[in-house]
Design a protein around this motif. Structure first.
Motif, PDB file in Angstrom:
ATOM      1  N   LEU A  91      -7.229  37.768  28.891  1.00  0.00           N
ATOM      2  CA  LEU A  91      -8.624  37.897  28.454  1.00  0.00           C
ATOM      3  C   LEU A  91      -9.540  37.666  29.642  1.00  0.00           C
ATOM      4  O   LEU A  91      -9.573  36.566  30.195  1.00  0.00           O
ATOM      5  CB  LEU A  91      -8.901  36.849  27.358  1.00  0.00           C
ATOM      6  CG  LEU A  91     -10.345  36.629  26.923  1.00  0.00           C
ATOM      7  CD1 LEU A  91     -10.857  37.794  26.092  1.00  0.00           C
ATOM      8  CD2 LEU A  91     -10.469  35.329  26.115  1.00  0.00           C
ATOM      9  N   GLY A  92     -10.256  38.689  30.074  1.00  0.00           N
ATOM     10  CA  GLY A  92     -11.194  38.492  31.177  1.00  0.00           C
ATOM     11  C   GLY A  92     -11.276  39.697  32.089  1.00  0.00           C
ATOM     12  O   GLY A  92     -11.052  40.834  31.665  1.00  0.00           O
ATOM     13  N   GLY A  93     -11.596  39.423  33.340  1.00  0.00           N
ATOM     14  CA  GLY A  93     -11.687  40.508  34.313  1.00  0.00           C
ATOM     15  C   GLY A  93     -10.302  40.820  34.834  1.00  0.00           C
ATOM     16  O   GLY A  93      -9.312  40.608  34.157  1.00  0.00           O
ATOM     17  N   GLY A  94     -10.239  41.321  36.038  1.00  0.00           N
ATOM     18  CA  GLY A  94      -8.959  41.756  36.584  1.00  0.00           C
ATOM     19  C   GLY A  94      -7.916  40.660  36.661  1.00  0.00           C
ATOM     20  O   GLY A  94      -6.786  40.842  36.222  1.00  0.00           O
ATOM     21  N   LYS A  95      -8.301  39.498  37.167  1.00  0.00           N
ATOM     22  CA  LYS A  95      -7.317  38.454  37.455  1.00  0.00           C
ATOM     23  C   LYS A  95      -6.544  38.008  36.218  1.00  0.00           C
ATOM     24  O   LYS A  95      -5.321  37.919  36.244  1.00  0.00           O
ATOM     25  CB  LYS A  95      -8.019  37.223  38.056  1.00  0.00           C
ATOM     26  CG  LYS A  95      -8.396  37.406  39.501  1.00  0.00           C
ATOM     27  CD  LYS A  95      -9.152  36.198  40.015  1.00  0.00           C
ATOM     28  CE  LYS A  95      -9.739  36.500  41.375  1.00  0.00           C
ATOM     29  NZ  LYS A  95     -10.738  35.535  41.790  1.00  0.00           N
ATOM     30  N   SER A  96      -7.263  37.699  35.159  1.00  0.00           N
ATOM     31  CA  SER A  96      -6.606  37.158  33.967  1.00  0.00           C
ATOM     32  C   SER A  96      -5.655  38.168  33.349  1.00  0.00           C
ATOM     33  O   SER A  96      -4.569  37.809  32.890  1.00  0.00           O
ATOM     34  CB  SER A  96      -7.648  36.731  32.937  1.00  0.00           C
ATOM     35  OG  SER A  96      -8.486  35.754  33.493  1.00  0.00           O
ATOM     36  N   VAL A  97      -6.075  39.443  33.327  1.00  0.00           N
ATOM     37  CA  VAL A  97      -5.202  40.470  32.753  1.00  0.00           C
ATOM     38  C   VAL A  97      -3.962  40.641  33.630  1.00  0.00           C
ATOM     39  O   VAL A  97      -2.845  40.731  33.123  1.00  0.00           O
ATOM     40  CB  VAL A  97      -5.962  41.812  32.582  1.00  0.00           C
ATOM     41  CG1 VAL A  97      -5.015  42.911  32.114  1.00  0.00           C
ATOM     42  CG2 VAL A  97      -7.108  41.657  31.588  1.00  0.00           C
ATOM     43  N   ASP A  98      -4.141  40.643  34.950  1.00  0.00           N
ATOM     44  CA  ASP A  98      -3.001  40.792  35.866  1.00  0.00           C
ATOM     45  C   ASP A  98      -2.022  39.623  35.741  1.00  0.00           C
ATOM     46  O   ASP A  98      -0.811  39.821  35.677  1.00  0.00           O
ATOM     47  CB  ASP A  98      -3.492  40.886  37.320  1.00  0.00           C
ATOM     48  CG  ASP A  98      -3.937  42.293  37.674  1.00  0.00           C
ATOM     49  OD1 ASP A  98      -3.515  43.236  36.980  1.00  0.00           O
ATOM     50  OD2 ASP A  98      -4.704  42.450  38.644  1.00  0.00           O
ATOM     51  N   VAL A  99      -2.559  38.411  35.735  1.00  0.00           N
ATOM     52  CA  VAL A  99      -1.709  37.219  35.641  1.00  0.00           C
ATOM     53  C   VAL A  99      -0.971  37.211  34.297  1.00  0.00           C
ATOM     54  O   VAL A  99       0.245  36.992  34.237  1.00  0.00           O
ATOM     55  CB  VAL A  99      -2.547  35.929  35.831  1.00  0.00           C
ATOM     56  CG1 VAL A  99      -1.786  34.697  35.392  1.00  0.00           C
ATOM     57  CG2 VAL A  99      -2.973  35.793  37.295  1.00  0.00           C
ATOM     58  N   GLY A 108       9.361  38.454  28.861  1.00  0.00           N
ATOM     59  CA  GLY A 108       9.701  39.401  27.800  1.00  0.00           C
ATOM     60  C   GLY A 108       8.854  39.272  26.549  1.00  0.00           C
ATOM     61  O   GLY A 108       9.325  39.507  25.439  1.00  0.00           O
ATOM     62  N   LEU A 109       7.579  38.891  26.700  1.00  0.00           N
ATOM     63  CA  LEU A 109       6.678  38.828  25.545  1.00  0.00           C
ATOM     64  C   LEU A 109       5.687  39.988  25.599  1.00  0.00           C
ATOM     65  O   LEU A 109       5.378  40.500  26.682  1.00  0.00           O
ATOM     66  CB  LEU A 109       5.875  37.519  25.562  1.00  0.00           C
ATOM     67  CG  LEU A 109       6.562  36.240  25.100  1.00  0.00           C
ATOM     68  CD1 LEU A 109       5.584  35.079  25.175  1.00  0.00           C
ATOM     69  CD2 LEU A 109       7.106  36.383  23.686  1.00  0.00           C
ATOM     70  N   PRO A 110       5.174  40.400  24.430  1.00  0.00           N
ATOM     71  CA  PRO A 110       4.149  41.447  24.464  1.00  0.00           C
ATOM     72  C   PRO A 110       2.845  40.928  25.082  1.00  0.00           C
ATOM     73  O   PRO A 110       2.495  39.763  24.894  1.00  0.00           O
ATOM     74  CB  PRO A 110       3.928  41.808  22.985  1.00  0.00           C
ATOM     75  CG  PRO A 110       4.527  40.705  22.194  1.00  0.00           C
ATOM     76  CD  PRO A 110       5.537  40.004  23.057  1.00  0.00           C
ATOM     77  N   LEU A 111       2.165  41.812  25.800  1.00  0.00           N
ATOM     78  CA  LEU A 111       0.897  41.447  26.438  1.00  0.00           C
ATOM     79  C   LEU A 111      -0.219  42.262  25.803  1.00  0.00           C
ATOM     80  O   LEU A 111      -0.120  43.487  25.677  1.00  0.00           O
ATOM     81  CB  LEU A 111       0.987  41.732  27.944  1.00  0.00           C
ATOM     82  CG  LEU A 111      -0.176  41.437  28.913  1.00  0.00           C
ATOM     83  CD1 LEU A 111      -1.160  42.571  29.055  1.00  0.00           C
ATOM     84  CD2 LEU A 111      -0.909  40.133  28.623  1.00  0.00           C
ATOM     85  N   PHE A 112      -1.257  41.576  25.386  1.00  0.00           N
ATOM     86  CA  PHE A 112      -2.459  42.262  24.909  1.00  0.00           C
ATOM     87  C   PHE A 112      -3.548  42.098  25.958  1.00  0.00           C
ATOM     88  O   PHE A 112      -3.780  40.997  26.449  1.00  0.00           O
ATOM     89  CB  PHE A 112      -2.914  41.699  23.559  1.00  0.00           C
ATOM     90  CG  PHE A 112      -1.980  42.044  22.441  1.00  0.00           C
ATOM     91  CD1 PHE A 112      -2.121  43.232  21.742  1.00  0.00           C
ATOM     92  CD2 PHE A 112      -0.923  41.195  22.107  1.00  0.00           C
ATOM     93  CE1 PHE A 112      -1.238  43.575  20.720  1.00  0.00           C
ATOM     94  CE2 PHE A 112      -0.033  41.523  21.095  1.00  0.00           C
ATOM     95  CZ  PHE A 112      -0.190  42.710  20.394  1.00  0.00           C
ATOM     96  N   SER A 113      -4.170  43.210  26.311  1.00  0.00           N
ATOM     97  CA  SER A 113      -5.209  43.200  27.338  1.00  0.00           C
ATOM     98  C   SER A 113      -6.577  43.223  26.656  1.00  0.00           C
ATOM     99  O   SER A 113      -6.871  44.133  25.870  1.00  0.00           O
ATOM    100  CB  SER A 113      -5.007  44.431  28.225  1.00  0.00           C
ATOM    101  OG  SER A 113      -6.138  44.671  29.008  1.00  0.00           O
ATOM    102  N   VAL A 114      -7.377  42.208  26.928  1.00  0.00           N
ATOM    103  CA  VAL A 114      -8.723  42.152  26.349  1.00  0.00           C
ATOM    104  C   VAL A 114      -9.718  42.019  27.502  1.00  0.00           C
ATOM    105  O   VAL A 114     -10.114  40.907  27.879  1.00  0.00           O
ATOM    106  CB  VAL A 114      -8.852  40.983  25.350  1.00  0.00           C
ATOM    107  CG1 VAL A 114     -10.228  40.984  24.693  1.00  0.00           C
ATOM    108  CG2 VAL A 114      -7.767  41.059  24.281  1.00  0.00           C
ATOM    109  N   PRO A 115     -10.101  43.147  28.100  1.00  0.00           N
ATOM    110  CA  PRO A 115     -10.999  43.074  29.257  1.00  0.00           C
ATOM    111  C   PRO A 115     -12.408  42.662  28.846  1.00  0.00           C
ATOM    112  O   PRO A 115     -12.923  43.103  27.814  1.00  0.00           O
ATOM    113  CB  PRO A 115     -10.981  44.503  29.805  1.00  0.00           C
ATOM    114  CG  PRO A 115     -10.603  45.369  28.640  1.00  0.00           C
ATOM    115  CD  PRO A 115      -9.698  44.529  27.775  1.00  0.00           C
TER     116      PRO A 115
END
Ligand code: ZN
Length: 347
Positions: A91-99, A108-115
């Motif tokens: 959740l956030g800008g580039g860094k949080s989504v990348d991390v 091996g967990l699903p990732l949800f991207s919330v920019p």
């Protein structure tokens, strides 16, 4: 195992773009009523702004991990918190989504991207840009399972971030040219469909820069959709090729030469002007479009000195020697790099 001549395509399963959709986050990730916690990787600023809304929307246990930087230390912190979790949200800008993306991929967990801003295509791509890695460019992960982009939240982010997003979009123009060149020179796989999809993203800025420069809700939506499509193009290609060419190598080189001066998309935008000139494309049109969306077109505007630009241009091809680009054939020395940057008016 993949057989020769085949490649795997990976996509997000669902995408929700709209005004106020943050309230739907819980149902989007199918969280309500779950016992396992949702791990949310997010920066301090973003937490201050949306933490209450997100907690309410998720309606199941949540563990917040504060992301300070996009490095392996932060990735490991998220991995630790995510042991036994249901999913990870970046959740956030580039860094949080990348991390979040790399941590989720590793365990091996699903990732949800919330920019919460639209500054680069990492919001949807299968790649994570983590600094301090030995490679100096993006690491392969998996694309987010879902992307939820709230236009109201993104439109409220600083203008500079959206302008940088435009820079990352326009860079697909030279990335695709480099990909075509590599195909011709080395026989590397080239996918016309993925290339065209990435070019459509570049054209959002190149053909409609005046409209984009207004940064109203419509422009923000176009920008977000362009960035998501670019990430999907990388998923179709099975590599970052349609999204990242010589202009990205230049940006990665700047990260090494003068870290922290400019944003990724700003550096890529300036790189696109220079590489468009090298490719014989309409570089002045690229420059004009970037100006019209308020993105920097010279090092001076972002505090990067001429010599650093020259050093980065010479260094760029060595960042990733396996990736054939116009810089491979140009073999720039300092004198030619300086002349080129000067002609493109980046220095
Ligand atoms: Zn990029």
């Amino acid at each position: 195992m993949q057989s020769a001549g085949s490649h795997r395509m990976e996509f997000p399963q669902r995408i929700l773009v709209g005004e106020g959709v943050l309230e739907d986050l819980g149902s989007f990730i199918e969280a309500p009523g779950r016992r396992k916690p949702v791990v949310i990787a997010s920066g301090a600023n973003v937490q201050e702004k949306v933490r209450d809304r997100v907690t309410r929307a998720i309606d199941s246990p949540a563990k917040w991990v504060e992301v300070e930087d996009s490095d392996m230390k932060n990735v490991e912190q998220v991995m630790q918190a995510a042991s036994g979790a249901y999913c990870v949200i970046g959740l956030g800008g580039g860094k949080s989504v990348d991390v979040g993306k790399l941590a989720a991929y590793k365990i091996g967990l699903p990732l949800f991207s919330v920019p919460t801003s639209a500054s680069h295509d990492g919001i949807s791509s299968p790649f994570a840009s983590i600094s301090g890695s030995s490679k100096g460019y993006s690491a392969k992960a998996k694309p987010p399972v879902g992307i939820l982009a709230d236009i109201d939240v993104i439109a409220a982010a600083p203008r500079r971030l959206e302008a940088a997003g435009c820079g990352d979009l326009i860079s697909k123009l030279t990335a695709v040219k480099d990909w075509q060149l590599a195909n011709k020179k080395t026989g590397e796989y080239y996918g016309g469909y993925a290339a065209n999809l990435a070019l459509m993203s570049a054209n959002v800025v190149l053909e409609r820069s005046k409209k984009m420069g207004k940064y109203d809700q419509g422009a923000t939506r176009d920008l977000v959709e362009g960035l998501i499509s670019a990430g999907v193009a990388a998923g179709i290609a099975g590599s970052s090729r349609p999204c990242s060419g010589s202009e990205h190598l230049f940006s990665h080189a700047l990260d090494a030469v003068c870290p922290g001066k400019a944003l990724h998309g700003e550096q890529c935008g300036m790189g696109t002007i220079i590489m468009a000139l090298l490719h014989g494309l309409e570089w002045e049109k690229v420059r004009r479009s970037l100006r019209e969306v308020g993105a920097p077109v010279s090092g001076e505007e972002v505090g990067i000195g001429d010599e650093d630009i020259v050093t980065a241009l010479v260094k760029a091809p060595s960042i990733r020697p396996d990736r054939y680009t116009i810089l491979t054939s140009a073999k720039l020395d300092r004198k030619r790099a300086r002349a080129l940057a000067s002609e493109a008016r980046v220095i």
